[in-house]
Enzyme design. Structure first.
Site: not given
Length: 444
Positions: A168, A401
């Site tokens: 990843c 966020c």
């Protein structure tokens, strides 16, 4: 027993043409087909694509790109070979500058549409590393005998299966290049079918893996995990039940992880399951921007709401006369107090309170504060802003966020409490994804 819900509509088979007219906040292209909106993952505005349907709903449909026939000028080749399969990222096909532009457009649109703000003065976006930035992650684990291996990674882009990947790129290489090794060691365990996830947590110089286990490991299992931690340089923890059951396996006493804010001569310690920002470089820039906007002075009293382990609080305490931090998690309040002591800070105090509930009984809530900082979760800070008239703060900085709840709360500050928006901007906390992190500065 009969079926009680609405039956899913059958999905048409084959590939279908579409022209992409618009873009959604979660990074999908939008086409209109037979009067219905179709949200197509992997598509960009202005493109002509062939797509396949993944779901059909009454008012809209969903799909994914199969081929791009006319590409948008800001389309790029994804940097990860697993991008077509893995759901950990959603914007690798979009150039980095365009990713930030789209996030900025979303922020401005939300502030205008939801917050009813006519003017949105913008900061320059905060930028950091594009790859290897993600210090916190939760990896899914599944033993799949048909594939002859244990899968470790994120969920697939479409569906609930775990993507079959070996690496990843958004994880730091020390972790992201070890997914195959994690798969192999779990494959040796007797409880490999009873280990659903690994929580990843990194400090500046160490990484910890928390293995969630649904039954007690055998002595041989423990030795395999210890050996893995020793070979790869990881702290290994086991979590048998809830978060409080987490216990170290290797080393026996690893101690907390840590990260530093060098500009403020601060070091923060934390346990692997405690909340920290995922992007260390953006966090350093974010703290600096918030402090510059608030401009705390030696005679100021500053309120830091949703303070966590003291990420902003301790930096504020380096400049202000007194700082009051409030957090809803008792363990994080204790961690914040420990971090204050660790850094020799005596002018910061911490309280535990659920900031989404009535706070009339809290002695700190109706005090006068010169400056206020808020860093809430996705639900925002609507409830606690009802107390803003008591604070009479000259400046407020809001870290968010979720641009929609920021916009809602910005409207409250401006239209109900008499503040004006001085600046707002995006922070590229999560490159290659549609997640939007932002910051706003208010004065009156």
């Amino acid at each position: 027993m009969g079926y009680r819900g609405r039956r899913p509509k059958p999905v048409p088979k084959g590939h279908f043409p579409a022209h992409i007219d618009a873009y959604t906040h979660d990074g999908r292209g939008v086409a209109r087909i037979d009067g219905k909106a179709v949200f197509i993952s992997g598509a960009l505005p202005g493109e002509d694509v062939a797509f396949s349907y993944t779901e059909i709903h009454r008012d809209y449909a969903e799909g994914k790109v199969e081929t791009v026939q006319v590409a948008a000028p800001n389309r790029v080749e994804p940097g990860c070979p697993h991008y077509h399969l893995c759901g950990g990222c959603s914007l690798q096909h979009l150039a980095e500058d365009s990713q930030i532009e789209e996030k900025e457009k979303l922020l401005v649109d939300q502030l205008r549409r939801i917050g009813k703000l006519d003017e949105v003065p913008l900061w320059e976006p905060l930028r950091g590393p594009l790859w290897g930035y993600r210090r916190k992650a939760r990896l899914s684990v599944k033993d799949v005998p048909a594939k002859g291996r244990v899968l470790v990674g994120f969920r697939e882009r479409a569906g609930n299966y775990i993507a079959n990947i070996d690496a990843c790129r958004i994880l730091p290489p020390v972790i992201g290049e070890r997914l195959h090794d994690m798969s192999e060691v779990i494959g040796q365990l007797t409880l490999k079918a009873r280990l659903p996830q690994i929580e990843i947590s990194m400090g500046d110089d160490r990484a910890a893996l928390v293995f969630r286990v649904l039954e007690d490991p055998t002595p041989e299992d423990l030795e395999h995990l210890k050996d893995f931690g020793q070979r790869c340089g990881f702290d290994i923890w086991l979590q048998r039940h809830g978060p409080d059951s987490m216990a170290p396996l290797y080393p026996e006493s690893p101690g907390p992880l840590s990260y530093a804010l060098p500009d403020w001569n601060l070091e923060y310690q934390f346990l692997p399951t405690e909340f920290t920002q995922v992007n260390g470089e953006i966090n350093r820039q974010m703290v600096n921007r918030a402090l510059a906007a608030l401009d705390p002075q030696p005679d100021d009293t500053v309120l830091d709401l949703f303070c966590g382990l003291g990420n902003f609080t301790l930096a504020l305490a380096r400049k202000a006369g007194r700082v009051v931090g409030v957090e809803g998690s008792w363990s994080l309040v204790e961690r914040a107090r420990q971090n204050a002591a660790h850094n020799g800070i005596a002018n910061a105090e911490f309280h535990m309170a659920d900031l989404g509930q009535n706070l009339d009984a809290e002695p700190w809530i109706k005090q006068r504060y010169d400056k206020v900082l808020l860093d809430p979760s996705r639900g925002g800070a609507e409830e606690v802003l009802a107390y803003a008239p008591h604070w009479r703060a000259s400046r407020i900085v809001y870290v968010s966020c979720n641009p929609s709840t920021l916009a809602r709360d910005a409207g409250i500050l401006v239209h109900q409490h008499g503040y004006r928006l001085v600046k707002a901007g995006v922070m590229d906390m999560f490159p290659q994804t549609a997640h939007v992190e932002s910051i706003a500065w208010f004065e009156r």
